[in-house]
Design a protein around this motif. Structure first.
Motif, PDB file in Angstrom:
ATOM      1  N   ALA A 161       0.848  -1.195   0.000  1.00  0.00           N
ATOM      2  CA  ALA A 161       0.000   0.000   0.000  1.00  0.00           C
ATOM      3  C   ALA A 161       0.886   1.248   0.000  1.00  0.00           C
ATOM      4  O   ALA A 161       0.699   2.163   0.799  1.00  0.00           O
ATOM      5  N   ILE A 162       1.873   1.261  -0.879  1.00  0.00           N
ATOM      6  CA  ILE A 162       2.755   2.422  -1.026  1.00  0.00           C
ATOM      7  C   ILE A 162       2.823   2.772  -2.509  1.00  0.00           C
ATOM      8  O   ILE A 162       2.422   1.976  -3.368  1.00  0.00           O
ATOM      9  N   SER A 163       3.315   3.943  -2.821  1.00  0.00           N
ATOM     10  CA  SER A 163       3.347   4.405  -4.207  1.00  0.00           C
ATOM     11  C   SER A 163       4.348   3.607  -5.044  1.00  0.00           C
ATOM     12  O   SER A 163       5.308   3.039  -4.520  1.00  0.00           O
ATOM     13  N   ALA A 164       4.119   3.592  -6.349  1.00  0.00           N
ATOM     14  CA  ALA A 164       5.041   2.924  -7.268  1.00  0.00           C
ATOM     15  C   ALA A 164       6.453   3.513  -7.185  1.00  0.00           C
ATOM     16  O   ALA A 164       7.426   2.754  -7.199  1.00  0.00           O
ATOM     17  N   PRO A 165       6.604   4.842  -7.071  1.00  0.00           N
ATOM     18  CA  PRO A 165       7.959   5.377  -6.917  1.00  0.00           C
ATOM     19  C   PRO A 165       8.655   4.886  -5.640  1.00  0.00           C
ATOM     20  O   PRO A 165       9.866   4.678  -5.635  1.00  0.00           O
ATOM     21  N   SER A 166       7.900   4.664  -4.574  1.00  0.00           N
ATOM     22  CA  SER A 166       8.494   4.131  -3.343  1.00  0.00           C
ATOM     23  C   SER A 166       8.988   2.707  -3.552  1.00  0.00           C
ATOM     24  O   SER A 166      10.086   2.344  -3.113  1.00  0.00           O
ATOM     25  N   VAL A 167       8.199   1.898  -4.234  1.00  0.00           N
ATOM     26  CA  VAL A 167       8.618   0.525  -4.537  1.00  0.00           C
ATOM     27  C   VAL A 167       9.862   0.566  -5.418  1.00  0.00           C
ATOM     28  O   VAL A 167      10.820  -0.185  -5.197  1.00  0.00           O
ATOM     29  N   SER A 168       9.867   1.456  -6.394  1.00  0.00           N
ATOM     30  CA  SER A 168      11.027   1.604  -7.281  1.00  0.00           C
ATOM     31  C   SER A 168      12.276   1.970  -6.488  1.00  0.00           C
ATOM     32  O   SER A 168      13.357   1.439  -6.742  1.00  0.00           O
ATOM     33  N   HIS A 169      12.123   2.854  -5.512  1.00  0.00           N
ATOM     34  CA  HIS A 169      13.256   3.235  -4.653  1.00  0.00           C
ATOM     35  C   HIS A 169      13.775   2.013  -3.885  1.00  0.00           C
ATOM     36  O   HIS A 169      14.989   1.779  -3.830  1.00  0.00           O
ATOM     37  N   HIS A 170      12.871   1.247  -3.300  1.00  0.00           N
ATOM     38  CA  HIS A 170      13.280   0.056  -2.546  1.00  0.00           C
ATOM     39  C   HIS A 170      14.010  -0.942  -3.459  1.00  0.00           C
ATOM     40  O   HIS A 170      15.031  -1.518  -3.073  1.00  0.00           O
TER      41      HIS A 170
END
Length: 103
Positions: A39-48
């Motif tokens: 439940a986080i933004s796509a850019p956050s997943v990309s950062h991880h």
């Protein structure tokens, strides 16, 4: 070597990144498949994913329009071995205990 260990430990310090590693341990996944489970933004997943790639914990391979992410078990094994050696866990630690060491 020291920087690699620091990057790896930093990557492992985040619960979201650990969850991503657990998912990739089950199977290879696209970024979209990974993002759909949080439940986080796509850019956050990309950062991880970028942090995990920088630590060599995951690899990414392009398949058409998709990036397929895969767990890099070799690096995980190397880190575990290093930590076991650092803290004298395992066979050497057993030998030290028998000889009166503090391991």
């Amino acid at each position: 070597m020291e920087q690699a260990i620091t990057r790896t430990l930093h990557a492992l310090s985040d619960p979201t990144r650990r969850a991503i590693l657990q998912m990739l341990n089950e199977r290879d996944m696209t970024a979209g498949e990974i993002a759909a489970r949080f439940a986080i933004s796509a850019p956050s997943v990309s950062h991880h994913l970028s942090v995990l790639k920088a630590a060599d914990l995951v690899t990414a391979e392009r398949h058409g329009q998709h990036m397929i992410y895969r767990l890099n078990t070799t690096v995980l094994q190397e880190v575990l071995t290093l930590l076991m050696d650092l803290f004298k866990v395992g066979a050497d630690a057993d030998t030290q205990r028998k000889e009166g060491g503090h391991a």
